[in-house]
Design a protein around this motif. Sequence first.
Motif, PDB file in Angstrom:
ATOM      1  N   LEU A  32       0.808  -1.288  -0.102  1.00 47.98           N
ATOM      2  CA  LEU A  32       0.073  -0.027   0.426  1.00 47.98           C
ATOM      3  C   LEU A  32       0.671   1.493   0.058  1.00 47.98           C
ATOM      4  O   LEU A  32       1.792   1.486   0.644  1.00 47.98           O
ATOM      5  N   ASP A  33       0.984   1.862  -0.622  1.00 52.16           N
ATOM      6  CA  ASP A  33       1.828   3.323  -1.027  1.00 52.16           C
ATOM      7  C   ASP A  33       1.184   4.584  -0.543  1.00 52.16           C
ATOM      8  O   ASP A  33      -0.342   4.614  -1.152  1.00 52.16           O
ATOM      9  N   GLY A  34       1.961   5.523  -0.192  1.00 53.63           N
ATOM     10  CA  GLY A  34       1.341   6.429   0.471  1.00 53.63           C
ATOM     11  C   GLY A  34       2.448   7.518   1.186  1.00 53.63           C
ATOM     12  O   GLY A  34       3.196   6.816   1.510  1.00 53.63           O
ATOM     13  N   ASN A  35       1.465   8.518   1.527  1.00 53.44           N
ATOM     14  CA  ASN A  35       2.690   9.690   2.370  1.00 53.44           C
ATOM     15  C   ASN A  35       2.477   9.818   3.308  1.00 53.44           C
ATOM     16  O   ASN A  35       3.338  10.673   3.638  1.00 53.44           O
ATOM     17  N   ALA A  36       1.916   8.956   3.758  1.00 52.43           N
ATOM     18  CA  ALA A  36       1.682   8.518   5.625  1.00 52.43           C
ATOM     19  C   ALA A  36       1.296   6.673   5.846  1.00 52.43           C
ATOM     20  O   ALA A  36       0.372   6.985   5.266  1.00 52.43           O
ATOM     21  N   PHE A  37       1.537   6.639   6.888  1.00 53.54           N
ATOM     22  CA  PHE A  37       1.035   5.601   6.849  1.00 53.54           C
ATOM     23  C   PHE A  37       1.240   5.343   8.530  1.00 53.54           C
ATOM     24  O   PHE A  37       1.619   5.730   9.631  1.00 53.54           O
ATOM     25  N   VAL A  38       0.204   4.610   9.139  1.00 52.70           N
ATOM     26  CA  VAL A  38       0.514   3.692  11.649  1.00 52.70           C
ATOM     27  C   VAL A  38      -0.252   2.068  10.861  1.00 52.70           C
ATOM     28  O   VAL A  38      -0.775   1.867  10.063  1.00 52.70           O
ATOM     29  N   VAL A  39       0.317   1.916  11.944  1.00 54.67           N
ATOM     30  CA  VAL A  39       0.391   0.714  11.935  1.00 54.67           C
ATOM     31  C   VAL A  39       0.045  -0.040  13.830  1.00 54.67           C
ATOM     32  O   VAL A  39       1.638   1.203  14.432  1.00 54.67           O
ATOM     33  N   SER A  40      -0.886  -0.426  14.356  1.00 53.22           N
ATOM     34  CA  SER A  40      -1.005  -1.328  15.641  1.00 53.22           C
ATOM     35  C   SER A  40      -0.336  -2.606  15.335  1.00 53.22           C
ATOM     36  O   SER A  40      -1.666  -2.800  15.143  1.00 53.22           O
ATOM     37  N   ARG A  41       0.148  -3.379  15.770  1.00 53.48           N
ATOM     38  CA  ARG A  41      -0.071  -4.819  16.076  1.00 53.48           C
ATOM     39  C   ARG A  41       0.495  -5.123  17.327  1.00 53.48           C
ATOM     40  O   ARG A  41       0.771  -4.883  18.304  1.00 53.48           O
TER      41      ARG A  41
END
Length: 134
Positions: A32-41
Amino acid sequence: RFYLPIKQPFVRARGLGYSSKEIIRGLDAYVLDGNAFVVSRYNLKRKLLSTELKLPFLPGSFTQIPITFFAKGLADLGYVSNPAPGNNMLVNRLLFTYGGGLDLVSYYDINMSVEYGVNQWKQRGLNFRVKFGL
């Protein structure tokens, strides 16, 4: 993680799926391409069995190999922001997955995992991962 300026060239708009630390388990096959991301695992682990495998034919400290099995439940959340998403329907929306797995840990830094994940569209998948070191 976010990139400045907001309008990035396509080759610099890296989102999720490029490295093992930046994935949503259950959506492993997607980038997934983008200029901002967040992941919580999230992980919830429970030790099942801890033992030592004895191999007298090996030299030195390798004659006893510690092996520990853990059962785990997992859940991941993520979001990728892309101002020009094109036909990628996975960006600009909240993504979540859940599942369970089994970890085998040996020599304190070798981790082998088998994970079964389900994403929000009920797609299911079995993944095998091997990690060395911290």
